[in-house]
Design a protein around this motif. Structure first.
Motif, PDB file in Angstrom:
ATOM      1  N   VAL A 111       0.852  -1.198   0.000  1.00  0.00           N
ATOM      2  CA  VAL A 111       0.000   0.000   0.000  1.00  0.00           C
ATOM      3  C   VAL A 111       0.887   1.247   0.000  1.00  0.00           C
ATOM      4  CG1 VAL A 111      -1.592   1.391   1.390  1.00  0.00           C
ATOM      5  CG2 VAL A 111      -2.035  -1.050   1.068  1.00  0.00           C
ATOM      6  N   HIS A 112       1.876   1.292   0.902  1.00  0.00           N
ATOM      7  CA  HIS A 112       2.770   2.454   0.991  1.00  0.00           C
ATOM      8  C   HIS A 112       3.403   2.751  -0.377  1.00  0.00           C
ATOM      9  CE1 HIS A 112       5.851   5.018   3.131  1.00  0.00           C
ATOM     10  NE2 HIS A 112       6.446   4.793   1.967  1.00  0.00           N
ATOM     11  N   GLU A 113       3.938   1.716  -1.015  1.00  0.00           N
ATOM     12  CA  GLU A 113       4.642   1.930  -2.294  1.00  0.00           C
ATOM     13  C   GLU A 113       3.679   2.290  -3.418  1.00  0.00           C
ATOM     14  OE1 GLU A 113       7.839   2.318  -2.420  1.00  0.00           O
ATOM     15  OE2 GLU A 113       8.046   1.714  -0.324  1.00  0.00           O
ATOM     16  N   VAL A 114       2.512   1.681  -3.439  1.00  0.00           N
ATOM     17  CA  VAL A 114       1.553   1.991  -4.518  1.00  0.00           C
ATOM     18  C   VAL A 114       1.063   3.443  -4.395  1.00  0.00           C
ATOM     19  CG1 VAL A 114      -0.711   1.452  -5.500  1.00  0.00           C
ATOM     20  CG2 VAL A 114       0.883  -0.401  -4.970  1.00  0.00           C
ATOM     21  N   VAL A 115       0.968   3.955  -3.159  1.00  0.00           N
ATOM     22  CA  VAL A 115       0.615   5.379  -3.002  1.00  0.00           C
ATOM     23  C   VAL A 115       1.606   6.241  -3.780  1.00  0.00           C
ATOM     24  CG1 VAL A 115       0.504   7.314  -1.364  1.00  0.00           C
ATOM     25  CG2 VAL A 115      -0.571   5.125  -0.793  1.00  0.00           C
ATOM     26  N   HIS A 116       2.897   5.883  -3.721  1.00  0.00           N
ATOM     27  CA  HIS A 116       3.901   6.668  -4.456  1.00  0.00           C
ATOM     28  C   HIS A 116       3.661   6.625  -5.970  1.00  0.00           C
ATOM     29  CE1 HIS A 116       5.921   7.576  -0.830  1.00  0.00           C
ATOM     30  NE2 HIS A 116       6.620   6.461  -0.695  1.00  0.00           N
ATOM     31  N   CYS A 117       2.993   5.603  -6.450  1.00  0.00           N
ATOM     32  CA  CYS A 117       2.674   5.525  -7.891  1.00  0.00           C
ATOM     33  C   CYS A 117       1.549   6.489  -8.271  1.00  0.00           C
ATOM     34  CB  CYS A 117       2.239   4.109  -8.280  1.00  0.00           C
ATOM     35  SG  CYS A 117       3.459   2.825  -7.977  1.00  0.00           S
ATOM     36  N   ILE A 131       5.353  13.646   1.429  1.00  0.00           N
ATOM     37  CA  ILE A 131       5.149  12.546   0.475  1.00  0.00           C
ATOM     38  C   ILE A 131       5.097  11.210   1.231  1.00  0.00           C
ATOM     39  CG2 ILE A 131       6.301  11.277  -1.401  1.00  0.00           C
ATOM     40  CD1 ILE A 131       5.040  13.931  -2.310  1.00  0.00           C
ATOM     41  N   GLU A 132       6.056  11.012   2.160  1.00  0.00           N
ATOM     42  CA  GLU A 132       6.076   9.762   2.941  1.00  0.00           C
ATOM     43  C   GLU A 132       4.910   9.711   3.929  1.00  0.00           C
ATOM     44  OE1 GLU A 132       7.779   7.349   2.070  1.00  0.00           O
ATOM     45  OE2 GLU A 132       9.149   8.372   0.712  1.00  0.00           O
ATOM     46  N   GLY A 133       4.514  10.873   4.414  1.00  0.00           N
ATOM     47  CA  GLY A 133       3.369  10.925   5.324  1.00  0.00           C
ATOM     48  C   GLY A 133       2.084  10.483   4.643  1.00  0.00           C
ATOM     49  N   GLY A 162       7.881  12.888   8.417  1.00  0.00           N
ATOM     50  CA  GLY A 162       7.613  11.827   7.440  1.00  0.00           C
ATOM     51  C   GLY A 162       7.019  10.574   8.050  1.00  0.00           C
ATOM     52  N   TYR A 163       6.819   9.591   7.188  1.00  0.00           N
ATOM     53  CA  TYR A 163       6.323   8.258   7.587  1.00  0.00           C
ATOM     54  C   TYR A 163       5.142   8.359   8.556  1.00  0.00           C
ATOM     55  CZ  TYR A 163      10.308   7.016   4.878  1.00  0.00           C
ATOM     56  OH  TYR A 163      11.176   6.911   3.832  1.00  0.00           O
ATOM     57  N   GLN A 164       5.120   7.471   9.564  1.00  0.00           N
ATOM     58  CA  GLN A 164       3.910   7.433  10.397  1.00  0.00           C
ATOM     59  C   GLN A 164       3.718   8.703  11.222  1.00  0.00           C
ATOM     60  OE1 GLN A 164       6.522   5.427  10.893  1.00  0.00           O
ATOM     61  NE2 GLN A 164       6.730   4.750  13.002  1.00  0.00           N
TER      62      GLN A 164
HETATM   63 ZN   LIG Z   1       7.837   5.819   0.818  1.00  0.00          ZN
END
Ligand SMILES: [Zn+2]
Length: 241
Positions: A111-117, A131-133, A162-164
């Motif tokens: 899911v995380h990686e597909v969001v970047h797509c 972006i990571e958030g 970022g992230y979580q």
């Molecule tokens: Zn990422």
């Protein structure tokens, strides 16, 4: 005859491809024992659409294909590729290291990686932490947050750590300013450069003020309390005291 339910919205599903660079790696065995690749990738694409876009009409249609590459490498995963053809590289070692909860971890990372797509990035100007958030905000909303995630903020962490950290903050903004606010932020980043004022436009206050309120809320205080704000000459243009 009962009325026919409305059809499921038609999201623009890309062609999904898979490459395994070491089929005899323990991580590959765990992967195939834990998930069905088509179902897992499809679910990740649908979660990304659902949490980034209000309707299929708003969804970008540039992604023709997503190739998932399972291979031996350091780290967890990353996304690369062109505007139309995306590649997600996923570490087989990471899958081995997560084997006690392999299914949730695989689905969550996908899911995380597909969001970047699919996310908009303000012509590349949006802060990396934002972006990571977004990616972890969607992972959280897909019900795939790993057990070590906590809704907490380190002492000197900024909103775009970022992230979580940023993912939970975006989730809080949605709760405060109304569901759909984060989708609105993603929409503003479509073809336009990032500006901090986007937060003010969508959620009514500067992002630093929202961050301060979020931290007060996490600490059990009143997030609506009046904050003493002094205009100053710092980088941010003002100081919260
Ligand atoms: Zn990422």
């Amino acid at each position: 005859m009962p009325p026919t339910p409305p059809p499921e919205p038609e999201w623009p599903m890309p062609t999904l491809n898979l490459r395994v660079d070491a089929l005899n790696h323990e991580g590959a065995t765990i992967f195939f024992d834990s998930v069905h690749p088509t179902t897992a990738l499809r679910a990740a694409v649908l979660a990304s659409f659902q949490w980034l876009y209000a309707t299929p009409e708003c969804a970008p249609r540039n992604v023709a294909s997503i190739l998932l590459v399972l291979r031996s490498m350091d780290g967890v995963a990353y996304t690369t590729g062109s505007h139309t053809e995306k590649e997600i590289h996923f570490s087989l070692e990471h899958i081995v290291n997560s084997k006690t909860r392999a299914r949730d971890e695989i689905l969550g990372v996908l899911v995380h990686e597909v969001v970047h797509c699919y996310q908009h990035n303000g012509n590349g100007t949006a802060p990396g932490g934002l972006i990571e958030g977004f990616a972890d905000y969607v992972r959280l909303h897909a019900g795939l947050s790993p057990p070590h995630w906590k809704r907490e903020v380190g002492k000197n962490q900024k909103w775009d750590a970022g992230y979580q950290t940023t993912g939970y903050f975006l989730d809080w903004i949605d709760q405060r300013a109304g569901a759909g606010t984060v989708r609105g932020l993603n929409a503003l980043l479509d073809g336009k450069d990032y500006e901090e004022a986007m937060f003010e436009r969508l959620a009514g206050e500067r992002v630093q003020v929202l961050w301060r309120r979020y931290k007060i809320d996490l600490a059990g205080g009143d997030p609506d309390a009046e904050l003493a704000v002094e205009e100053s000459t710092t980088d941010e243009g003002f100081t919260l005291v």
